[in-house]
Design an enzyme around this catalytic site. Structure first.
Site, PDB file in Angstrom:
ATOM      1  N   THR A  37     -10.165 -62.913 -76.508  1.00 22.81           N
ATOM      2  CA  THR A  37      -9.310 -61.944 -76.910  1.00 22.81           C
ATOM      3  C   THR A  37      -7.968 -62.266 -76.267  1.00 22.81           C
ATOM      4  O   THR A  37      -6.884 -61.689 -76.481  1.00 22.81           O
ATOM      5  CB  THR A  37      -9.825 -60.362 -76.660  1.00 22.81           C
ATOM      6  OG1 THR A  37      -9.839 -60.334 -75.318  1.00 22.81           O
ATOM      7  CG2 THR A  37     -10.886 -60.042 -77.434  1.00 22.81           C
ATOM      8  N   CYS A  41      -9.959 -57.120 -68.260  1.00 27.51           N
ATOM      9  CA  CYS A  41     -10.289 -55.834 -68.097  1.00 27.51           C
ATOM     10  C   CYS A  41     -10.929 -55.271 -66.568  1.00 27.51           C
ATOM     11  O   CYS A  41     -11.335 -56.446 -65.923  1.00 27.51           O
ATOM     12  CB  CYS A  41     -11.401 -55.369 -69.224  1.00 27.51           C
ATOM     13  SG  CYS A  41     -10.930 -55.575 -70.561  1.00 27.51           S
ATOM     14  N   CYS A  45     -14.405 -50.739 -67.995  1.00 28.78           N
ATOM     15  CA  CYS A  45     -14.191 -50.538 -69.305  1.00 28.78           C
ATOM     16  C   CYS A  45     -15.070 -50.249 -70.295  1.00 28.78           C
ATOM     17  O   CYS A  45     -16.190 -50.938 -70.272  1.00 28.78           O
ATOM     18  CB  CYS A  45     -13.452 -51.904 -69.715  1.00 28.78           C
ATOM     19  SG  CYS A  45     -12.169 -51.580 -71.018  1.00 28.78           S
ATOM     20  N   ARG A  70      -3.658 -60.979 -70.547  1.00 29.62           N
ATOM     21  CA  ARG A  70      -2.802 -59.559 -70.618  1.00 29.62           C
ATOM     22  C   ARG A  70      -3.909 -58.577 -70.273  1.00 29.62           C
ATOM     23  O   ARG A  70      -5.047 -58.488 -70.706  1.00 29.62           O
ATOM     24  CB  ARG A  70      -2.460 -59.606 -72.042  1.00 29.62           C
ATOM     25  CG  ARG A  70      -1.632 -60.859 -72.487  1.00 29.62           C
ATOM     26  CD  ARG A  70      -0.901 -60.319 -74.074  1.00 29.62           C
ATOM     27  NE  ARG A  70      -1.990 -59.673 -74.968  1.00 29.62           N
ATOM     28  CZ  ARG A  70      -2.937 -60.449 -75.846  1.00 29.62           C
ATOM     29  NH1 ARG A  70      -2.701 -61.878 -75.548  1.00 29.62           N
ATOM     30  NH2 ARG A  70      -3.668 -60.045 -76.451  1.00 29.62           N
ATOM     31  N   CYS A  72      -5.619 -54.849 -70.317  1.00 23.79           N
ATOM     32  CA  CYS A  72      -6.322 -54.052 -71.169  1.00 23.79           C
ATOM     33  C   CYS A  72      -5.490 -52.757 -71.435  1.00 23.79           C
ATOM     34  O   CYS A  72      -5.169 -52.274 -70.485  1.00 23.79           O
ATOM     35  CB  CYS A  72      -7.845 -53.924 -71.164  1.00 23.79           C
ATOM     36  SG  CYS A  72      -8.567 -52.721 -72.070  1.00 23.79           S
ATOM     37  N   CYS A  75      -8.539 -49.666 -70.754  1.00 23.57           N
ATOM     38  CA  CYS A  75      -8.817 -49.508 -69.192  1.00 23.57           C
ATOM     39  C   CYS A  75      -7.820 -49.315 -68.205  1.00 23.57           C
ATOM     40  O   CYS A  75      -7.995 -49.041 -67.163  1.00 23.57           O
ATOM     41  CB  CYS A  75     -10.100 -50.368 -68.825  1.00 23.57           C
ATOM     42  SG  CYS A  75      -9.673 -52.264 -68.516  1.00 23.57           S
ATOM     43  N   ASP A 491     -10.949 -40.014 -27.050  1.00 22.95           N
ATOM     44  CA  ASP A 491     -11.205 -38.731 -27.833  1.00 22.95           C
ATOM     45  C   ASP A 491     -12.281 -37.836 -27.183  1.00 22.95           C
ATOM     46  O   ASP A 491     -13.558 -38.444 -27.340  1.00 22.95           O
ATOM     47  CB  ASP A 491     -11.169 -38.856 -29.394  1.00 22.95           C
ATOM     48  CG  ASP A 491     -11.167 -37.696 -30.207  1.00 22.95           C
ATOM     49  OD1 ASP A 491     -10.136 -37.125 -30.140  1.00 22.95           O
ATOM     50  OD2 ASP A 491     -12.210 -37.080 -30.463  1.00 22.95           O
TER      51      ASP A 491
END
Length: 544
Positions: A37, A41, A45, A70, A72, A75, A491
């Protein structure tokens, strides 16, 4: 499409198992590029899990984008927790980590546009050396890292706000609309307008909804208790029973407020955040601050692996941060050698006397944009969470900001405050000198208190100021600089929790004991303060 393997090795089998399980503990630890694709992601996702042979795994979003993938739209990788590792010894790793933190911290640059040459100058190295080390450690160039951050920030604004495209480009750090459009077309294959149209299903009139990821477990109740004990009226409001946290803040010349509601009805804790409309143009910067404030980027699995034996049952504890480093530093000075309640009283007087009215400079500060911050859950989003993102349906919002009418004093205001005026508030002379020196240093730009600051240099600068010792500097480093290895060895409460208070030199004993907790000593301090160590364990811990 050229698909190089990431420079940083990942266990592909383990990554794919986490992807199949949608395991939120690994959110932001890696990203999956799907070759069929061209999309990358987060491991959480909810899209159909791709076949193993179609997956490429990357340590950072910038690596995935440099490989041609690129983000998603479902998600939304820009909302994942960050996952920079910490090294206490490797010089190259330290340089790359500091460089990446500077690029990821908008407050580190002010009005200056981040650049590789500016970054190299800040780090005291040549451009060439910085590029070489950065690429070797993180797998991409500093410019590619910066470009990815700008594009993802713009993507968030396009998806979650109704700002005009030109304002989105400027807010994300692009010098011109032409460069913005060209970068979007080159990296995402879409125009900004087309991406807004495809991703705008999250937006609704009068409200925007964002889901920022964090890694469970998350002890929201402990965080709320910490803030409630220190809340200043008119500036902060905490309702533990309702799970709400509301406060004012200033970002540059703009002031507004944020309101958070923790929701534990789902299988993972959620926090829904509302942001004043006046701050929407600064949403990426505000979200960076909120992440630091609520410690959303912590990796509890890695931290508990180091601390769990000595502090069992406290994996969900987070280090409370701040929305304003200068404010945190002032409050740390006020809290020197007195109780939390007494420090809060002094802080209240300071805000009442020197704090600016929230409404005075922000006529639109009452308008709201709703933001939902959550750990991804395998289960369907509960009805309660859905209602909170819809102004027409919500009956469970945080208190409206009518009661929040004060801002914390600016560095310029406190720098010009007289010793007499501070003394009238009950602040002793030593603290007056410390506050004025601190305010002058921050106001002049000589001292920066944000997560991108150089830790050793900032510690040295802080301890050089009158009235600020190691305890105060370490406390500021822990909460304002987000340094996970900060350790206030002197402390007293820490000595008591670790069972070393009766030792001849308790600070030295505590510091020696804490060596085994590096690089997470700051989280060990918080666990000790929270009483996570049982008395039997304290006895064991008292001997290094």
């Amino acid at each position: 499409m050229d698909l190089p393997l990431p420079a940083l090795p990942l266990d592909a089998s383990a990554c794919y198992s986490a992807l199949q399980a949608h395991d939120a503990r690994f959110d932001g630890a890696f990203f999956t590029g799907v070759t069929s694709t061209g999309i990358y992601c987060r491991p959480v996702c909810r899209a159909k899990t791709p076949r193993r042979e179609n997956c490429r795994f990357f340590s950072h979003a910038a690596q995935a984008e440099s490989a041609g993938f690129r983000p998603c739209l479902r998600c939304r990788p820009e909302l994942a927790p960050q996952a920079l590792t910490w090294s206490a010894q490797d010089a190259s790793a330290l340089l790359a980590q500091h460089a990446a933190r500077l690029l990821d911290t908008p407050d580190a640059w002010g009005d200056e546009a981040p650049s590789v040459s500016g970054l190299a100058a800040r780090l005291g190295v040549s451009d060439r050396h910085l590029r070489r080390v950065f690429e070797a450690e993180l797998g991409v160039s500093p410019l590619a890292w910066l470009q990815t951050r700008r594009l993802l920030a713009a993507k968030q604004l396009l998806t979650d706000t109704r700002l005009p495209i030109t304002q989105v480009a400027m807010a994300a750090g692009f010098a011109s609309l032409r460069r913005f459009n060209a970068a979007f077309a080159q990296h995402y294959g879409l125009s900004p307008t087309a991406l807004r149209r495809e991703g705008s299903h999250h937006a609704a009139p009068g409200a925007v909804t964002v889901t920022l990821g964090f890694r469970p477990p998350y002890d929201a109740a402990a965080l709320l208790r910490f803030f409630a004990q220190r809340a200043i009226s008119g500036m902060e409001h905490v309702d533990i029973a309702a799970g709400t946290l509301v406060r004012t803040l200033r970002v540059g010349d703009t002031a507004g407020w944020v309101a958070c509601t923790f929701d534990e009805a789902a299988s993972h804790v959620h926090v829904h955040v509302q942001v004043a409309e006046a701050l929407v143009a600064q949403l990426p910067r505000v979200m960076v601050r909120v992440r630091a404030w609520l410690d959303l980027d912590a990796d509890p699995v890695a931290i508990d692996a180091m601390l769990g034996r000595d502090f069992p049952g406290s994996a969900g504890l987070r280090v409370p941060g701040t929305l304003d480093g200068f404010e945190l530093a002032v409050r740390a000075v006020l809290g020197q050698q007195i109780t939390v309640a007494a420090a809060r009283t002094l802080g209240q007087r300071l805000v009442d006397t020197f704090g600016e009215s929230l409404a005075s400079g922000n006529p639109s500060a009452s308008a709201v944009h709703a933001v939902s911050v959550s750990a991804p859950s395998p289960a369907r989003t509960p009805a309660r969470a859905t209602a909170l993102t819809d102004p027409a349906q919500s009956n469970n919002r945080p208190p409206l900001p009518d009661e929040l009418n004060r801002l914390f004093p600016t560095p310029a205001t406190l720098a010009s405050a007289s010793g007499h005026a501070l003394g009238q508030l009950g602040i002793v002379r030593q603290r007056q000198a410390a506050l004025q020196a601190l305010a002058h240093a921050v106001n002049s730009g000589a001292l920066a208190l944000h997560p991108g600051a150089d830790v050793p240099a900032t510690l040295s600068a802080l301890t050089a100021l009158p009235g600020i010792g190691d305890w105060t500097a370490q406390y500021i480093a822990l909460r304002a600089l987000r340094w996970p290895d900060a350790f206030p060895a002197g402390d007293v409460a820490l000595h008591t929790a670790l069972g070393v208070r009766d030792q001849p030199r308790p600070a030295q004993v505590a510091a020696a004991l804490a060596e085994r907790w590096r690089p997470w000593r700051g989280y060990a301090v918080l666990r000790a303060w929270q009483g996570a160590t049982a008395s039997s364990t304290r006895k064991q811990l008292s001997t290094p």
